[in-house]
Design an enzyme around this catalytic site. Structure first.
Site, short mmCIF file in Angstrom:
data_model
loop_
_atom_site.label_atom_id
_atom_site.label_comp_id
_atom_site.label_asym_id
_atom_site.label_seq_id
_atom_site.Cartn_x
_atom_site.Cartn_y
_atom_site.Cartn_z
N ASP A 158 18.47 -104.06 34.88
CA ASP A 158 17.48 -104.97 34.31
C ASP A 158 18.04 -105.59 33.04
O ASP A 158 18.52 -104.88 32.15
CB ASP A 158 16.18 -104.22 34.01
CG ASP A 158 15.03 -105.19 33.78
OD1 ASP A 158 15.08 -106.33 34.28
OD2 ASP A 158 14.07 -104.79 33.09
N HIS B 268 10.70 -113.87 25.12
CA HIS B 268 10.19 -112.50 25.21
C HIS B 268 10.88 -111.63 24.16
O HIS B 268 10.23 -110.86 23.45
CB HIS B 268 10.44 -111.94 26.61
CG HIS B 268 10.15 -110.47 26.75
ND1 HIS B 268 8.87 -109.95 26.78
CD2 HIS B 268 10.99 -109.40 26.85
CE1 HIS B 268 8.94 -108.64 26.90
NE2 HIS B 268 10.21 -108.26 26.95
N GLU C 117 5.89 -106.44 33.49
CA GLU C 117 6.81 -107.48 33.00
C GLU C 117 7.09 -108.44 34.15
O GLU C 117 7.48 -108.02 35.24
CB GLU C 117 8.11 -106.86 32.47
CG GLU C 117 7.87 -106.04 31.21
CD GLU C 117 9.18 -105.65 30.49
OE1 GLU C 117 10.23 -105.57 31.15
OE2 GLU C 117 9.11 -105.42 29.26
N GLU D 135 9.22 -110.93 36.00
CA GLU D 135 10.65 -111.22 36.06
C GLU D 135 11.01 -111.80 37.42
O GLU D 135 10.23 -111.69 38.37
CB GLU D 135 11.48 -109.92 35.87
CG GLU D 135 11.11 -109.13 34.61
CD GLU D 135 12.13 -108.05 34.28
OE1 GLU D 135 13.25 -108.08 34.82
OE2 GLU D 135 11.78 -107.16 33.49
N ASP E 9 8.56 -105.27 36.40
CA ASP E 9 9.14 -104.10 35.73
C ASP E 9 8.03 -103.39 34.96
O ASP E 9 7.86 -103.59 33.76
CB ASP E 9 10.27 -104.56 34.79
CG ASP E 9 10.85 -103.43 33.98
OD1 ASP E 9 10.72 -102.27 34.40
OD2 ASP E 9 11.42 -103.71 32.90
N ARG F 283 4.57 -98.55 27.52
CA ARG F 283 4.99 -98.94 26.16
C ARG F 283 4.99 -97.79 25.16
O ARG F 283 5.84 -97.73 24.27
CB ARG F 283 4.08 -100.06 25.63
CG ARG F 283 4.10 -101.33 26.43
CD ARG F 283 5.47 -101.97 26.46
NE ARG F 283 5.45 -103.21 27.22
CZ ARG F 283 6.54 -103.79 27.71
NH1 ARG F 283 7.73 -103.24 27.54
NH2 ARG F 283 6.45 -104.91 28.38
N GLN G 87 7.87 -95.61 25.93
CA GLN G 87 9.07 -96.37 25.56
C GLN G 87 9.33 -96.33 24.05
O GLN G 87 10.46 -96.10 23.61
CB GLN G 87 8.90 -97.83 26.02
CG GLN G 87 10.13 -98.71 25.82
CD GLN G 87 9.91 -100.13 26.37
OE1 GLN G 87 8.83 -100.45 26.88
NE2 GLN G 87 10.92 -100.96 26.27
N LYS H 262 10.40 -96.70 32.07
CA LYS H 262 10.68 -97.82 32.95
C LYS H 262 10.92 -97.41 34.40
O LYS H 262 10.75 -98.22 35.30
CB LYS H 262 11.96 -98.53 32.46
CG LYS H 262 11.80 -99.21 31.12
CD LYS H 262 11.03 -100.49 31.27
CE LYS H 262 11.12 -101.34 30.02
NZ LYS H 262 10.48 -102.66 30.23
N THR I 35 9.18 -100.02 39.97
CA THR I 35 9.50 -101.44 39.84
C THR I 35 9.06 -102.08 41.16
O THR I 35 9.48 -101.61 42.21
CB THR I 35 11.01 -101.66 39.65
OG1 THR I 35 11.44 -100.90 38.51
CG2 THR I 35 11.35 -103.13 39.45
N GLU J 47 2.99 -108.68 24.68
CA GLU J 47 3.03 -109.94 23.94
C GLU J 47 1.65 -110.57 23.83
O GLU J 47 1.25 -111.03 22.77
CB GLU J 47 3.98 -110.91 24.65
CG GLU J 47 5.42 -110.49 24.64
CD GLU J 47 6.24 -111.25 25.67
OE1 GLU J 47 6.39 -110.74 26.81
OE2 GLU J 47 6.73 -112.35 25.36
CA CA Z 1 12.27 -105.60 31.96
#
Ligand code: CA
Length: 454
Positions: A153, A160, A225, A227, A259, A263, A266, A279, A283, A400
């Protein structure tokens, strides 16, 4: 204008089109005899993505999406319809994983796509025989299209990176390496899931800033996420980097990629080595490989770097300028909660972004990944990194949108969200459009959050 110039100009235009990978499979007027494919929003005859499906009463095999149907390529391979010259590539495309098809590279894939286009278009003499090889997509189960040996990834969405950086370091959001090196990490291939598979909220170590010590339990700040994923084609031998000018040969196609990100886990675990259990619990990808050939009309030149940004180091710089290295794909994410489903409220579009906002091209990601000699293999998957634009309507993650969980947003039906709640469905979709061409889509990338295990 003297008439003698016209053929020359036509020849030049045809040669430009060939150079851009355009051929009669992209013609906007082309229609299929498959009724649901006519002007289909995602899978008209101009798309023809490859995937692996199981009919209601059958085992996994390769197929091609056409309208609301899937053409069974194992049935086509068993028939003599495609012709003996397609035996090898059709065999590869009809398997329960498409690694061999990816390994064969662009030339056989393009020829098979052209043959499928001819078989499925209006006027095909084989219509009746092929009609018996169609399955209604809604009756089928999709699998991952390939065995994924490695999943990496990246972090190529610069907005971002700026948005996340500004939450952590308001004065200095972008770290100094960002504009030189395509940042990435090795993800976990075993937990890549096809669209529709549920995602269990992970347990893990979490620590709020005011807490003295971490505790183990369900993730409190579960995020997605938005992507795109790139499927690797032939790849490279260990020790043999892929030059930037050859990188496109190794990109077989694209998919959508979510993804999922824990948080709070993380934030506690990522220093000093980067993401790990926050993570790799899941996925989700859209199950169709939308080929590089199908995407040819939707290529653009990479956005110019802002004034003052460094040029990429030479190994990341194509020899010719003005190449159409970027993709012009609109991507969006929607959320539907359990309460919304109960009340019959349609999924709420949370944001919409564009792949044009990627700072690094897919070709640059491929070249950088192999630049130390690391071998990429057929069926490897590269994630672009979260794609966000400048305004909040284009932010590709809840971290975000909610400013790190501090600003809730409203859902229709009266609920609010910062991060995901159990029962939430996250649905990603993508469209590639350009005037003069048929719009194509990717199919859904969908997952529902289930409660953490006790
Ligand atoms: Ca990612």
């Amino acid at each position: 204008m003297p008439s003698s110039i016209v053929p020359e100009k036509r020849t030049a235009a045809a040669s430009d089109a060939r150079a851009a990978g355009l051929d009669d499979t992209h013609a906007v007027e082309l229609q299929s005899w498959v009724a649901s494919a006519r002007d289909h929003a995602e899978f008209p005859i101009q798309n023809l993505p490859f995937g692996v499906f199981s009919p209601a009463d059958g085992s996994p095999r390769g197929g091609v999406a056409i309208g609301d149907e899937i053409l069974d390529l194992s049935a086509l391979a068993q028939s003599a319809l495609a012709g003996p010259e397609f035996a090898e590539v059709l065999d590869a495309a009809s398997k329960s994983s498409l690694n061999h098809l990816l390994a064969l590279g662009a030339v056989p894939r393009r020829r098979l796509r052209a043959r499928l286009s001819a078989l499925l278009r209006d006027g095909s003499p084989h219509r009746d025989a092929l009609a018996s090889m169609l399955h209604r997509a809604s009756d089928c189960r999709m699998s991952l299209p390939a065995q994924i040996g490695g999943y990496t990834d990246f972090y190529a969405g610069i907005q971002h990176a700026i948005n996340i950086g500004s939450l952590l370091r308001p004065d200095n959001p972008l770290l100094p390496n960002y504009k030189y090196v395509p940042i990435g990490y090795h993800g976990r291939a075993s937990s890549v899931l096809p669209s529709g598979a549920p995602v269990t909220r992970p347990n893990g170590q979490r620590k709020r800033p005011e807490e003295e010590a971490p505790s183990f339990g369900p993730c409190r700040n579960l995020d997605y996420e938005l992507e795109i994923g790139a499927w690797i084609g032939p790849g490279n031998a260990l020790g043999t980097p892929i030059a930037i000018d050859n990188a496109e040969d190794h990109v077989a196609g694209l998919c959508l990629l979510n993804d999922w990100s824990a948080r709070d886990i993380q934030a506690w675990e990522y220093q000093p080595l980067g993401p790990f259990l926050s993570k790799d619990f899941a996925t989700t990808i859209s199950p169709w490989i939308v080929t590089a050939e199908a995407l040819a009309p939707f290529r653009r030149t990479q956005m110019a770097r802002p004034e003052g940004d460094p040029a990429p180091l030479s190994y990341l710089q194509p020899r010719t300028t003005g190449r159409q290295d970027a993709f012009d794909i609109t991507i969006e994410v929607s959320l539907q909660s359990e309460a919304m489903r109960r009340q019959g409220i349609a999924p709420h579009r949370v944001s919409s972004g564009s792949t044009r906002d990627l700072y690094w091209t897919v070709a640059q990601l491929v070249t950088h990944h192999s630049s130390n000699g690391c071998n990429l293999q057929p069926g490897d998957l590269l994630g672009s990194g979260t794609i966000s634009g400048r305004d909040p309507g284009s932010f590709g993650s809840l971290m975000e949108i909610s400013r790190g969980g501090r600003q809730p947003f409203d859902l229709p039906g009266g609920e609010t969200r910062t991060y995901l709640v159990d029962g939430d469905d996250i649905v990603m979709r993508a469209r590639a459009s350009r005037e003069g061409y048929a719009t194509i889509g990717f199919g859904e990338c969908r997952g529902r959050v289930l409660p953490a295990r006790a």
